[in-house]
Scaffold this motif. Structure first.
Motif, short mmCIF file in Angstrom:
data_model
loop_
_atom_site.label_atom_id
_atom_site.label_comp_id
_atom_site.label_asym_id
_atom_site.label_seq_id
_atom_site.Cartn_x
_atom_site.Cartn_y
_atom_site.Cartn_z
N VAL A 44 27.98 32.22 72.83
CA VAL A 44 28.94 31.65 71.92
C VAL A 44 27.86 31.00 71.02
O VAL A 44 26.97 30.41 71.35
CB VAL A 44 29.61 30.42 72.62
N SER A 45 28.11 31.19 69.77
CA SER A 45 27.35 30.54 68.48
C SER A 45 28.24 29.36 68.10
O SER A 45 29.29 29.64 67.80
CB SER A 45 27.04 31.47 67.59
N LYS A 46 27.82 28.28 68.28
CA LYS A 46 28.48 26.96 67.89
C LYS A 46 28.21 26.54 66.59
O LYS A 46 27.21 26.81 65.96
CB LYS A 46 28.18 25.78 69.09
N PRO A 47 29.45 26.07 65.89
CA PRO A 47 29.26 25.51 64.53
C PRO A 47 28.19 24.23 64.57
O PRO A 47 28.56 23.27 65.29
CB PRO A 47 30.68 25.03 64.14
N ALA A 48 27.10 24.07 63.66
CA ALA A 48 26.13 23.05 63.44
C ALA A 48 26.81 22.15 62.34
O ALA A 48 26.59 22.36 61.30
CB ALA A 48 24.98 23.53 63.22
N GLY A 49 27.44 20.96 62.94
CA GLY A 49 27.79 20.18 62.17
C GLY A 49 27.08 18.68 62.03
O GLY A 49 25.93 18.95 61.78
N LYS A 50 27.47 17.75 62.46
CA LYS A 50 26.68 16.52 62.69
C LYS A 50 25.42 16.89 63.74
O LYS A 50 24.46 16.13 63.68
CB LYS A 50 27.45 15.34 63.45
N LEU A 51 25.63 17.79 64.80
CA LEU A 51 24.60 17.93 65.80
C LEU A 51 24.22 19.59 65.26
O LEU A 51 24.93 20.32 65.16
CB LEU A 51 25.29 18.07 67.22
N ASP A 52 22.98 19.82 65.60
CA ASP A 52 22.25 20.91 65.24
C ASP A 52 22.59 21.76 66.68
O ASP A 52 22.73 21.20 67.78
CB ASP A 52 20.63 20.67 65.11
N GLN A 53 22.42 23.22 66.48
CA GLN A 53 22.66 23.89 67.69
C GLN A 53 21.74 25.34 67.65
O GLN A 53 21.30 25.79 66.55
CB GLN A 53 24.04 24.46 67.47
N PRO A 54 21.58 25.70 68.88
CA PRO A 54 20.81 27.00 69.03
C PRO A 54 21.68 28.19 68.44
O PRO A 54 22.73 27.95 68.21
CB PRO A 54 20.63 27.15 70.24
N SER A 55 20.84 29.29 68.30
CA SER A 55 21.74 30.48 67.54
C SER A 55 22.70 30.92 68.53
O SER A 55 23.86 31.28 68.08
CB SER A 55 20.51 31.65 67.42
N ALA A 56 22.55 30.76 69.91
CA ALA A 56 23.86 31.29 70.66
C ALA A 56 23.20 30.51 72.22
O ALA A 56 21.97 30.42 72.68
CB ALA A 56 23.80 32.42 70.71
N VAL A 57 24.37 30.39 72.98
CA VAL A 57 24.05 30.07 74.34
C VAL A 57 24.97 30.68 75.20
O VAL A 57 26.06 31.20 74.76
CB VAL A 57 24.42 28.31 74.38
N LEU A 58 24.44 30.84 76.60
CA LEU A 58 25.09 31.89 77.39
C LEU A 58 26.57 30.91 78.10
O LEU A 58 26.46 29.71 78.31
CB LEU A 58 24.37 31.94 78.82
N ALA A 59 27.62 31.57 77.88
CA ALA A 59 28.91 31.11 78.18
C ALA A 59 29.37 31.60 79.62
O ALA A 59 30.26 31.08 80.42
CB ALA A 59 29.92 31.08 77.28
N GLY A 60 28.96 32.79 80.13
CA GLY A 60 29.32 33.46 80.96
C GLY A 60 29.04 35.07 81.27
O GLY A 60 28.31 35.27 80.51
N TRP A 61 29.14 35.44 82.50
CA TRP A 61 28.73 36.91 82.48
C TRP A 61 29.49 37.44 83.71
O TRP A 61 30.33 36.98 84.53
CB TRP A 61 27.13 36.91 82.98
N VAL A 62 29.43 38.87 83.89
CA VAL A 62 30.04 39.78 85.08
C VAL A 62 29.07 40.79 85.39
O VAL A 62 28.40 41.33 84.54
CB VAL A 62 31.43 40.05 84.68
N LYS A 63 28.93 40.99 86.46
CA LYS A 63 28.24 42.27 87.13
C LYS A 63 29.16 43.17 87.82
O LYS A 63 29.94 42.78 88.50
CB LYS A 63 27.07 41.85 87.99
N THR A 64 28.88 44.33 87.30
CA THR A 64 29.79 45.21 87.85
C THR A 64 29.72 45.97 89.32
O THR A 64 28.30 45.28 89.73
CB THR A 64 29.62 46.63 87.09
N GLU A 65 30.47 46.32 89.76
CA GLU A 65 29.91 47.12 91.49
C GLU A 65 29.33 48.15 90.93
O GLU A 65 29.08 48.34 89.67
CB GLU A 65 31.23 47.27 91.98
N LYS A 66 28.73 49.09 92.03
CA LYS A 66 27.94 50.07 91.71
C LYS A 66 28.98 51.20 91.06
O LYS A 66 30.14 51.68 91.62
CB LYS A 66 27.29 50.49 92.88
N LEU A 67 28.39 51.70 90.10
CA LEU A 67 29.05 52.93 89.34
C LEU A 67 28.35 54.25 89.51
O LEU A 67 27.26 54.41 89.25
CB LEU A 67 29.49 52.44 87.78
#
Length: 819
Positions: free
Chosen positions: A317-340
């Motif tokens: 997620v890229s957050k809006p930088a207003g009063k606070l500065d922000q990184p370009s994006a931060v990890l919000a979640g992930w999923v790993k698949t089963e073997k395909l």
């Protein structure tokens, strides 16, 4: 002979190891179809590392090297002469290294054990011609790290001239060549990037060699992703202060790891979240929706290559930088698949709550979501992510208000240029999320601030004192507040043998109240398994280790017979014919490797292995997981820790905690709380950190682990935070850990030993009575000095009986949960 339990656990570990490895480069030459003639080179070919040194060591029954595993798989190794010659060079280099450590210790007037603990032997330079042919060539590059010392650039992070020369010669000579990295942390591969097949094998426990043979033959497919950015040493920012004996200034603020590199555009070797596979995948976001503040992204993942494999879909997620500065994006979640299988598709989803993305505003002492557009992106690493949705919040939202008692450091945190709006600026907000031009094809989700969860904190959650505690004497309360010690309690404890319940255990709680129904708890080091002595005998005084009780390699730094702190360290023997017993623990992958799996079920399974062995050995508390942030590549214990990202760190720690604590009578101690990111002068070094960086980066993982898994204990760190030892900070141990995070267990110290040298630091040592007053329920490993200090503090009023009763109540509840 292996026990049934050892065989079973070895099989589990072998089955999961490949998911912890990361394929960094490939050209299609691998895997190979079957055993063949192989030219095997490198310092890790025969001397394959299963893990690091210090409390992260585990004494398993055996270790399988890459050389041995390949031979068992049917390969003919053509380079035995080279491997034999290298062994001779290594033996001499070790002698020279030990001599140098002793000389340094003598000049510093410190014990050579402390100088040598975790010290990295520089990889030697040598002139050995290539001596074998084969259908395939492999070079195994190893690096050891350990507790007590930090890494250096030359011959550690950087490759040696010999390594570069040999790797390049092999790459140009052999049609099929693979560089294998048997390392616990990043190395700078810049000089050898022409190599087209590079595998980060990591250090996976006793069966590390089998992991490689399985991958080489295609029996297993690497499916790990980096949990830390790999950066060329020349590009490493000076901003990341490191190595001063007194003060370490965390000037980068929240811009740690990929948050910095991706924001400022640093040229990296391999980005956070990166990892290839023998096969290929196509990932598409098929739907994005919400239920209030909860965001759900659905994906279709197809295996478009030739081999079976798993993929990790990452959401940022890229957050809006207003009063606070922000990184370009931060990890919000992930999923790993089963073997395909080849050609197979699957559906996968990632869920997260917007309130989890709140940033800390120091001015208002609150976690906030600023109004604006939050750009949701997905991909298979942090540097290659695609926008798929916009979450729009129309008003600023205060998610949580807190009490702040933090002292600010003597600097301003780094901020990227043009990243935030200054106060009073009414122009449109510019910053992270606005780097993406709004696209009508992106799903727009508008969330009303009423749908975002908000938390109200109640402070000073003092437990109701157990009635029996009120009848304890002052002396009994003090004994409960310190670890069990024998005599004066100053012998050999920091090196992992301060207990009598289990031979080789790190320590235990007092036995002085056993007649009042309060038994002792036994504690063993981690985090790569249960670290106890391999062989032992028992008499009426307790369990005793057979052999040297020093950590592996440390005895080299002492004369023979070795004596340290008044304790004879020659092998002990039964005095009256007692039977010698044995218990061998399973070595699981190092912390960083576990995090590289991005598979929480796998990590919980490793915790299950540990918990089962704790039950068998009689260990109640595992002094792990270790979850400090990978702030700087030079930290000597990064191999024990998980990641540069607090979400990965917290989720991984929670998973392994659940695996251990599902076993009756077993608990963990998450450590080291907190900002313990440097080994050099670690007991006296002052981490200087802003409150925003503390709360968003260095405390966040602990918060996640506590809320998701409720570990029974937390271990405080050695270092100071903004001028005060962390174990003496009531705002950390009570206000934040208990009141804000909801922690219910006890806080214990790391192993405080009076003989640890202060390398001329301006900062004082921590003090047992101040630790107890701050809410520390256990000062470990315990000594007569700690006891006397607390009794004196009780008499002069700097430590109250009420606080000791609170600490005792919490400890007894944990004991009765476990026993």
């Amino acid at each position: 002979m292996l026990t049934d339990r050892e065989r079973k656990n070895a099989g589990i570990v072998r089955g999961l190891q490949a998911e912890c490895t990361v394929l960094l480069k490939k050209n299609g030459d691998f895997p190979i179809s079957g055993p063949c003639d192989i030219a095997l080179y490198g310092n890790g070919a025969r001397n394959t590392l299963r893990g690091g040194t210090g409390s992260g060591e585990v004494y398993s029954h055996f270790t399988v090297s890459i050389e041995r595993a390949l031979e068992k798989a049917g390969f003919n190794i053509t380079t035995k002469a080279w491997l034999d010659a290298y062994d001779g060079i290594l033996k001499q280099s070790r002698k020279d290294f030990v001599r140098d450590v002793k000389e340094r210790a003598k000049k510093k007037h410190v014990n050579p054990v402390f100088e040598g603990m975790g010290a990295v032997m520089p990889e030697p330079e040598y002139d050995l011609p290539l001596s074998g042919d084969g259908d395939v060539a492999v070079y195994v590059l190893s690096r050891i790290c350990g507790e007590g010392n930090d890494r250096v650039a030359e011959k550690d992070i950087l490759l040696t001239k010999t390594e570069i020369k040999t790797i390049l010669e092999l790459n140009r000579k052999f049609e099929k060549f693979m560089l294998v990295l048997n390392v616990g942390g990043p190395v700078d591969l810049t000089p050898v990037l022409e190599v087209e097949n590079i595998l980060l094998l990591s250090q996976l426990g006793a069966l590390t060699g089998y992991a490689f043979s399985d991958i080489l033959l295609g029996k297993k497919n690497p499916s790990g992703k980096l949990a830390t950015t790999w950066v060329p040493w020349a590009e490493y920012p000076e901003l990341f202060d490191f190595g001063d004996k007194d003060d370490t200034r965390y000037k980068e603020g929240i811009y740690v790891g990929y948050r910095y590199y991706n924001t400022v555009g640093t040229k990296v070797l391999f980005p956070f979240g990166y990892g290839l596979s023998y096969t290929d995948f196509d990932v598409k976001c098929t739907e994005t929706g919400n239920d209030g503040e909860n965001i759900t992204l659905n994906f279709n993942v197809e295996n478009t290559g030739e081999y079976c494999g798993k993929e990790v879909v990452q959401v940022y997620v890229s957050k809006p930088a207003g009063k606070l500065d922000q990184p370009s994006a931060v990890l919000a979640g992930w999923v790993k698949t089963e073997k395909l299988a080849s050609g197979q598709s699957t559906k996968a989803s990632v869920n997260f709550a917007m309130s989890e993305l709140a940033s800390y505003d120091t001015a208002s002492s609150s976690y906030i979501l600023e109004k604006g557009d939050y750009i949701i992106k997905y991909g298979v690493d942090s540097a290659n992510i695609t926008p798929c949705a916009i979450v729009r919040i129309s008003e600023n939202v205060t998610v949580r208000e807190v009490e702040s008692t933090f002292e600010g450091p003597d600097f301003e945190d780094f901020k990227p240029e043009n990243n935030c709006k200054t106060a009073g600026d009414e122009k449109s907000v510019t910053g992270s999320s606005n780097d993406i031009v709004a696209d009508s094809s992106l799903t727009l989700i508008t969330i009303d601030d009423k749908n975002i969860s908000k938390e109200k904190i109640t402070y000073d959650s003092v437990p109701e004192i157990i009635e029996e505690v009120k009848n304890f004497t002052d002396e009994e309360l003090v004994y409960l507040n310190i670890g069990a010690f024998f005599g004066n309690g100053v012998g050999g404890s920091m090196i992992g043998n301060a207990g009598r319940l289990v031979a080789g255990a790190a320590g235990e709680t007092t036995e002085k109240l056993r007649d009042k129904g309060i038994p002792s708890l036994s504690m063993a080091d981690g985090p790569a398994g249960v670290r106890i002595s391999q062989k032992y005998w028992v008499d009426e005084t307790g369990a005793h280790s057979v052999g040297n009780t020093l950590l592996e390699g440390l005895s080299d730094f002492l004369p023979k017979p070795a004596v340290i702190m008044g304790k004879l360290l020659n092998p002990s023997k039964p005095k009256h014919g007692e039977k010698i017993e044995a218990h061998y623990a399973t070595a699981i992958p190092i912390g960083t490797a576990l995090a590289q799996s991005w598979n929480l079920k796998l990590i919980e399974k490793c915790g299950d292995i540990v918990g089962g062995e704790m039950q068998e050995f009689g260990v109640h508390l595992w002094l792990a997981p270790a979850m400090n942030i990978h702030r700087h590549v030079r930290c000597g214990r990064n191999f024990e820790y998980y990641s540069e990202d607090p979400l990965i760190t917290g989720k991984t720690a929670a998973a392994i905690t659940k695996g251990v604590q599902k076993h009756k009578g077993c608990g963990v101690s998450i450590k080291h709380f907190c900002v313990n990111n440097q080994e050099y002068n670690r007991c006296f070094n002052n981490s200087m950190v802003s409150e925003r960086a503390m709360r968003e980066i260095y405390l966040k993982g602990y918060e996640i682990c506590v809320k998701e898994a409720q570990p029974l204990t937390v271990m405080s760190s050695y270092n100071l935070l903004n001028g005060i030892h962390t174990n003496e900070r009531r705002d950390l141990l009570e206000n934040i850990l208990r009141d804000e995070f909801g922690f219910k267990g006890i806080v214990m110290t790391d192993w405080l030993i009076a003989s640890v040298p202060n390398l001329g630091s301006k900062h004082p040592a921590s003090c047992a009575s101040r630790i107890a007053a701050a809410g520390g329920a256990l000062v470990m490993p315990g000594s007569k000095v700690d006891y006397d200090d607390m009794m004196t503090a009780l008499k002069n009023g700097t430590l109250t009986r009420k606080q000791l009763e609170i600490n005792a109540t919490r400890l007894i509840r944990v004991i009765r949960t476990l026993i």
